[in-house]
Design a protein around this motif. Structure first.
Motif, PDB file in Angstrom:
ATOM      1  N   PHE A   1     -71.278 -17.289  24.677  1.00  0.00           N
ATOM      2  CA  PHE A   1     -71.637 -17.067  23.251  1.00  0.00           C
ATOM      3  C   PHE A   1     -73.046 -17.528  22.908  1.00  0.00           C
ATOM      4  O   PHE A   1     -73.810 -16.699  22.168  1.00  0.00           O
ATOM      5  CB  PHE A   1     -70.604 -17.744  22.318  1.00  0.00           C
ATOM      6  N   VAL A   2     -73.259 -18.525  23.442  1.00  0.00           N
ATOM      7  CA  VAL A   2     -74.803 -18.964  23.301  1.00  0.00           C
ATOM      8  C   VAL A   2     -75.721 -18.105  24.055  1.00  0.00           C
ATOM      9  O   VAL A   2     -76.736 -17.801  23.569  1.00  0.00           O
ATOM     10  CB  VAL A   2     -74.868 -20.619  23.659  1.00  0.00           C
ATOM     11  N   ALA A   3     -75.311 -17.710  25.262  1.00  0.00           N
ATOM     12  CA  ALA A   3     -76.191 -16.964  26.064  1.00  0.00           C
ATOM     13  C   ALA A   3     -76.322 -15.472  25.467  1.00  0.00           C
ATOM     14  O   ALA A   3     -77.614 -14.846  25.674  1.00  0.00           O
ATOM     15  CB  ALA A   3     -75.705 -16.798  27.574  1.00  0.00           C
ATOM     16  N   PHE A   4     -75.273 -14.909  24.907  1.00  0.00           N
ATOM     17  CA  PHE A   4     -75.610 -13.628  24.582  1.00  0.00           C
ATOM     18  C   PHE A   4     -75.225 -13.238  23.275  1.00  0.00           C
ATOM     19  O   PHE A   4     -75.543 -12.205  22.605  1.00  0.00           O
ATOM     20  CB  PHE A   4     -74.427 -12.515  25.491  1.00  0.00           C
ATOM     21  N   GLY A   5     -74.686 -14.218  22.356  1.00  0.00           N
ATOM     22  CA  GLY A   5     -74.275 -13.937  21.014  1.00  0.00           C
ATOM     23  C   GLY A   5     -75.188 -13.617  20.272  1.00  0.00           C
ATOM     24  O   GLY A   5     -76.465 -14.042  20.319  1.00  0.00           O
ATOM     25  N   ALA A   6     -75.359 -12.822  19.066  1.00  0.00           N
ATOM     26  CA  ALA A   6     -76.195 -12.378  18.132  1.00  0.00           C
ATOM     27  C   ALA A   6     -76.216 -13.675  17.187  1.00  0.00           C
ATOM     28  O   ALA A   6     -75.462 -14.433  16.768  1.00  0.00           O
ATOM     29  CB  ALA A   6     -75.753 -11.386  17.126  1.00  0.00           C
ATOM     30  N   GLU A   7     -77.582 -13.932  16.908  1.00  0.00           N
ATOM     31  CA  GLU A   7     -77.921 -15.208  16.033  1.00  0.00           C
ATOM     32  C   GLU A   7     -77.420 -14.950  14.793  1.00  0.00           C
ATOM     33  O   GLU A   7     -77.096 -15.837  13.976  1.00  0.00           O
ATOM     34  CB  GLU A   7     -79.264 -15.353  15.856  1.00  0.00           C
ATOM     35  N   GLN A   8     -77.218 -13.711  14.189  1.00  0.00           N
ATOM     36  CA  GLN A   8     -76.567 -13.313  12.675  1.00  0.00           C
ATOM     37  C   GLN A   8     -75.216 -13.642  12.705  1.00  0.00           C
ATOM     38  O   GLN A   8     -74.829 -13.633  11.359  1.00  0.00           O
ATOM     39  CB  GLN A   8     -77.030 -11.970  12.152  1.00  0.00           C
ATOM     40  N   ASP A   9     -74.705 -13.675  13.865  1.00  0.00           N
ATOM     41  CA  ASP A   9     -73.167 -13.668  13.635  1.00  0.00           C
ATOM     42  C   ASP A   9     -72.885 -15.279  14.064  1.00  0.00           C
ATOM     43  O   ASP A   9     -72.988 -15.537  15.448  1.00  0.00           O
ATOM     44  CB  ASP A   9     -72.501 -12.733  14.765  1.00  0.00           C
ATOM     45  N   LYS A  10     -72.391 -16.079  13.420  1.00  0.00           N
ATOM     46  CA  LYS A  10     -72.128 -17.419  13.635  1.00  0.00           C
ATOM     47  C   LYS A  10     -71.014 -17.721  14.552  1.00  0.00           C
ATOM     48  O   LYS A  10     -70.860 -18.781  15.475  1.00  0.00           O
ATOM     49  CB  LYS A  10     -71.500 -18.210  12.327  1.00  0.00           C
ATOM     50  N   ASN A  11     -70.252 -16.650  14.951  1.00  0.00           N
ATOM     51  CA  ASN A  11     -69.189 -16.705  16.015  1.00  0.00           C
ATOM     52  C   ASN A  11     -69.834 -16.233  17.296  1.00  0.00           C
ATOM     53  O   ASN A  11     -69.238 -16.226  18.392  1.00  0.00           O
ATOM     54  CB  ASN A  11     -67.930 -16.064  15.741  1.00  0.00           C
ATOM     55  N   GLY A  12     -70.986 -15.717  17.305  1.00  0.00           N
ATOM     56  CA  GLY A  12     -71.527 -15.067  18.584  1.00  0.00           C
ATOM     57  C   GLY A  12     -71.077 -13.805  19.023  1.00  0.00           C
ATOM     58  O   GLY A  12     -71.387 -13.458  20.416  1.00  0.00           O
ATOM     59  N   TYR A  13     -70.503 -13.062  18.206  1.00  0.00           N
ATOM     60  CA  TYR A  13     -70.151 -11.712  18.492  1.00  0.00           C
ATOM     61  C   TYR A  13     -70.912 -10.546  17.936  1.00  0.00           C
ATOM     62  O   TYR A  13     -71.182 -10.627  16.787  1.00  0.00           O
ATOM     63  CB  TYR A  13     -68.540 -11.506  18.409  1.00  0.00           C
ATOM     64  N   LEU A  14     -70.992  -9.560  18.751  1.00  0.00           N
ATOM     65  CA  LEU A  14     -71.458  -8.274  18.184  1.00  0.00           C
ATOM     66  C   LEU A  14     -70.127  -7.421  17.919  1.00  0.00           C
ATOM     67  O   LEU A  14     -70.106  -6.891  16.720  1.00  0.00           O
ATOM     68  CB  LEU A  14     -72.465  -7.515  19.114  1.00  0.00           C
ATOM     69  N   SER A  15     -69.288  -7.187  19.004  1.00  0.00           N
ATOM     70  CA  SER A  15     -67.954  -6.801  18.596  1.00  0.00           C
ATOM     71  C   SER A  15     -67.026  -7.424  19.312  1.00  0.00           C
ATOM     72  O   SER A  15     -67.204  -7.916  20.464  1.00  0.00           O
ATOM     73  CB  SER A  15     -68.308  -5.118  19.259  1.00  0.00           C
TER      74      SER A  15
END
Length: 102
Positions: free
Chosen positions: A73-87
């Protein structure tokens, strides 16, 4: 990249094993990583990030890791998504998607 040519390059992370320093500083590079939970947390992943410091990293994985020393999640998660997911989808949704259409 001795010459900064614009094209699509498909390679493996292992090609970055001998990279030293930044290979390309452009910010319009998109790195698509399949099985993002595997080799990205170690030396090869770090070398790739140093080689392409301004690249956007987009990771695909069905089994993300959330540990102190490895965290997809830290390596690839979107900063805007607090859970680190795009989908994302649940195990139940994955099972249902594999059922034949009725």
């Amino acid at each position: 990249m001795a010459q900064d040519t614009r094209k699509i390059i498909i390679t493996t992370i292992h090609k970055f094993a001998e990279a030293t320093g930044a290979l390309n500083n452009r910010d319009n590079i998109i790195v698509l990583v399949d099985e993002a939970h595997r080799s990205q947390e170690g030396d090869l992943g770090m070398k790739m990030r140093v080689a392409l410091p301004n690249a956007f990293l987009f990771g695909f994985t069905g089994t993300p890791i959330n540990k102190r020393d490895k965290n997809t999640f830290v390596a690839f998660g979107a900063e805007q998504d607090k859970n680190g997911y795009l989908s994302k989808y649940s195990f139940k949704e994955a099972i249902e998607a594999r059922r034949p259409f009725q």
